[in-house]
Design a protein around this motif. Structure first.
Motif, short mmCIF file in Angstrom:
data_model
loop_
_atom_site.label_atom_id
_atom_site.label_comp_id
_atom_site.label_asym_id
_atom_site.label_seq_id
_atom_site.Cartn_x
_atom_site.Cartn_y
_atom_site.Cartn_z
N GLU A 274 -33.18 32.17 7.22
CA GLU A 274 -34.01 32.29 6.03
C GLU A 274 -34.23 30.90 5.43
OE1 GLU A 274 -31.88 34.86 3.41
OE2 GLU A 274 -32.58 36.69 4.39
N ARG A 275 -35.39 30.70 4.80
CA ARG A 275 -35.70 29.45 4.13
C ARG A 275 -35.53 28.25 5.07
NH1 ARG A 275 -36.26 29.23 -1.09
NH2 ARG A 275 -35.23 27.19 -1.25
N GLY A 276 -35.99 28.43 6.29
CA GLY A 276 -35.92 27.34 7.26
C GLY A 276 -36.74 26.14 6.84
N GLY A 277 -37.85 26.38 6.16
CA GLY A 277 -38.68 25.27 5.70
C GLY A 277 -37.94 24.37 4.73
N ALA A 278 -37.17 24.96 3.84
CA ALA A 278 -36.39 24.17 2.89
C ALA A 278 -35.33 23.35 3.62
CB ALA A 278 -35.73 25.08 1.85
N ALA A 279 -34.68 23.96 4.61
CA ALA A 279 -33.68 23.23 5.39
C ALA A 279 -34.32 22.08 6.16
CB ALA A 279 -32.98 24.19 6.35
N LEU A 280 -35.52 22.32 6.67
CA LEU A 280 -36.22 21.28 7.42
C LEU A 280 -36.65 20.13 6.50
CD1 LEU A 280 -37.21 20.71 10.32
CD2 LEU A 280 -39.39 21.73 9.64
N GLY B 81 -44.87 26.12 8.01
CA GLY B 81 -44.39 27.31 7.28
C GLY B 81 -43.20 27.94 7.96
N VAL B 82 -42.23 27.12 8.33
CA VAL B 82 -41.07 27.58 9.09
C VAL B 82 -40.20 28.50 8.23
CG1 VAL B 82 -38.94 26.84 10.23
CG2 VAL B 82 -41.06 25.52 10.52
N GLU B 83 -39.78 29.62 8.81
CA GLU B 83 -38.83 30.52 8.17
C GLU B 83 -37.47 30.47 8.86
OE1 GLU B 83 -37.22 33.37 5.55
OE2 GLU B 83 -39.01 32.12 5.43
N ARG B 84 -37.48 30.36 10.21
CA ARG B 84 -36.24 30.39 10.99
C ARG B 84 -36.15 29.13 11.85
NH1 ARG B 84 -38.95 35.30 11.53
NH2 ARG B 84 -37.84 37.13 10.69
N ILE B 85 -34.94 28.60 11.99
CA ILE B 85 -34.67 27.50 12.91
C ILE B 85 -33.58 27.98 13.85
CG2 ILE B 85 -34.06 25.08 13.19
CD1 ILE B 85 -34.89 24.62 10.29
N VAL B 86 -33.96 28.20 15.10
CA VAL B 86 -33.05 28.79 16.08
C VAL B 86 -32.50 27.65 16.94
CG1 VAL B 86 -32.76 30.59 17.81
CG2 VAL B 86 -34.53 30.84 16.05
N LEU C 49 -36.80 9.86 14.86
CA LEU C 49 -36.80 11.33 14.97
C LEU C 49 -37.48 11.96 13.77
CD1 LEU C 49 -33.34 12.52 16.37
CD2 LEU C 49 -35.47 12.08 17.59
N ARG C 50 -37.11 11.52 12.59
CA ARG C 50 -37.71 12.11 11.38
C ARG C 50 -39.23 11.93 11.37
NH1 ARG C 50 -32.72 10.13 8.97
NH2 ARG C 50 -31.54 11.93 8.19
N ARG C 51 -39.69 10.76 11.79
CA ARG C 51 -41.12 10.52 11.82
C ARG C 51 -41.81 11.48 12.80
NH1 ARG C 51 -41.22 5.50 13.75
NH2 ARG C 51 -40.76 4.66 11.68
N ALA C 52 -41.21 11.66 13.97
CA ALA C 52 -41.82 12.53 14.98
C ALA C 52 -41.79 14.00 14.58
CB ALA C 52 -41.09 12.34 16.31
N LEU C 53 -40.78 14.39 13.82
CA LEU C 53 -40.61 15.81 13.48
C LEU C 53 -41.37 16.21 12.22
CD1 LEU C 53 -36.78 16.03 14.20
CD2 LEU C 53 -38.58 17.16 15.52
N ARG C 54 -41.91 15.28 11.46
CA ARG C 54 -42.55 15.62 10.19
C ARG C 54 -43.72 16.59 10.32
NH1 ARG C 54 -41.06 10.09 8.25
NH2 ARG C 54 -39.26 10.50 6.90
N PRO C 55 -44.51 16.58 11.42
CA PRO C 55 -45.57 17.59 11.54
C PRO C 55 -45.05 19.03 11.46
CG PRO C 55 -45.96 15.82 13.09
CD PRO C 55 -44.61 15.57 12.50
N LEU C 56 -43.77 19.25 11.74
CA LEU C 56 -43.21 20.60 11.66
C LEU C 56 -43.20 21.12 10.22
CD1 LEU C 56 -40.11 20.17 14.02
CD2 LEU C 56 -42.39 21.01 14.62
N LEU C 57 -43.23 20.21 9.25
CA LEU C 57 -43.21 20.64 7.85
C LEU C 57 -44.46 21.42 7.46
CD1 LEU C 57 -41.82 17.37 6.23
CD2 LEU C 57 -40.58 19.52 6.57
N PRO D 202 -45.26 31.08 16.35
CA PRO D 202 -45.96 31.20 15.07
C PRO D 202 -45.86 32.57 14.43
CG PRO D 202 -47.52 30.94 16.88
CD PRO D 202 -46.17 30.66 17.44
N ARG D 203 -45.91 33.64 15.21
CA ARG D 203 -45.87 34.97 14.61
C ARG D 203 -44.53 35.22 13.92
NH1 ARG D 203 -47.67 40.15 18.11
NH2 ARG D 203 -45.60 39.89 19.06
N GLU D 204 -43.47 34.69 14.47
CA GLU D 204 -42.14 34.88 13.90
C GLU D 204 -41.73 33.73 12.98
OE1 GLU D 204 -42.95 35.23 17.06
OE2 GLU D 204 -42.88 37.43 17.07
N ARG D 205 -42.62 32.73 12.87
CA ARG D 205 -42.37 31.55 12.04
C ARG D 205 -41.01 30.93 12.38
NH1 ARG D 205 -43.25 33.43 6.06
NH2 ARG D 205 -42.90 31.20 5.67
#
Length: 209
Positions: free
Chosen positions: A197-203, A183-188, A172-180, A136-139
């Motif tokens: 950057e803009r990981g939330g938009a990609a998600l 406030g995600v910034e990075r997807i590692v 998968l999409r249904r299970a992953l929707r809580p991630l929206l 969470p601290r690094e989003r």
């Protein structure tokens, strides 16, 4: 081996994976005097450099070492890290037996929602033996196999052939929707290039289908 700092205390390194015949990604994270490595692979092409750097960082931080696994296929070099530092090994409880066959005793099996080291949280992935970690601290989301890097610089879902019977992209999409809501910034990601950057938009784009 490529090593990249993503945020203070958060690093991603890559190593050559013989089975995949390509580089895969792993995560180093230090916070509050402890070290976590996620899905670690000792790079066979640069093992001495890797161990020297990790020895230095573990010694500098001075606290406990934790190894976290997203999915049992990513046990990789977990046993070597555990043995070297007396680390605790964390894995989803439904993957415990499979991880232990590859990496030895899981000291800390957990369920989604459990308290993990240094504030890390685990979210369901849509595949019962796999989780997605949230820093969470690094989003930052740290993913194993269900979310992969895409050629266009975004992310994609894993092939449906990787999933158990009865589970497809819709599930998968249904299970992953809580991630929206995070406030995600990075997807590692482990496979492919991370989104820094803009990981939330990609998600959102990934889960809109």
């Amino acid at each position: 081996m490529e090593v990249r700092e993503l945020a203070p205390g958060l690093w991603r390194w890559t190593g050559w994976h013989d089975q995949w015949q390509q580089d895969v990604g792993c995560v180093y994270y230090e916070r509050d005097g402890e070290v976590c490595v996620i899905d670690p692979l000792v790079p066979p092409e640069d093992s001495e450099r890797f161990w020297a750097a990790l020895d230095r960082d573990v010694g500098r931080v001075g606290g406990s070492v934790h190894v976290l696994i997203t999915v049992f296929w990513h046990a990789r070099s977990a046993s070597a890290v555990v043995a070297r530092y007396g680390a605790r090994l964390w894995a989803p409880s439904r993957a415990k037996a499979a991880v232990e066959r590859r990496a030895g005793v899981v000291t800390d099996p957990f369920r989604v929602g459990a308290l993990l080291p240094v504030g890390i949280e685990a979210f369901a992935s849509g595949r019962g033996t796999e989780v997605v970690y949230w820093l969470p601290r690094e989003r930052a989301l740290v993913t194993g196999d269900v979310i992969l890097g895409a050629a266009d610089g975004g992310v994609r879902l894993c092939p449906e052939s990787w999933l158990p019977a009865g589970t497809g992209h819709r599930e998968l999409r249904r299970a992953l929707r809580p991630l929206l809501d995070l406030g995600v910034e990075r997807i590692v990601v482990s496979h492919g290039e991370p989104v820094l950057e803009r990981g939330g938009a990609a998600l959102r784009l990934l889960l809109a289908g």
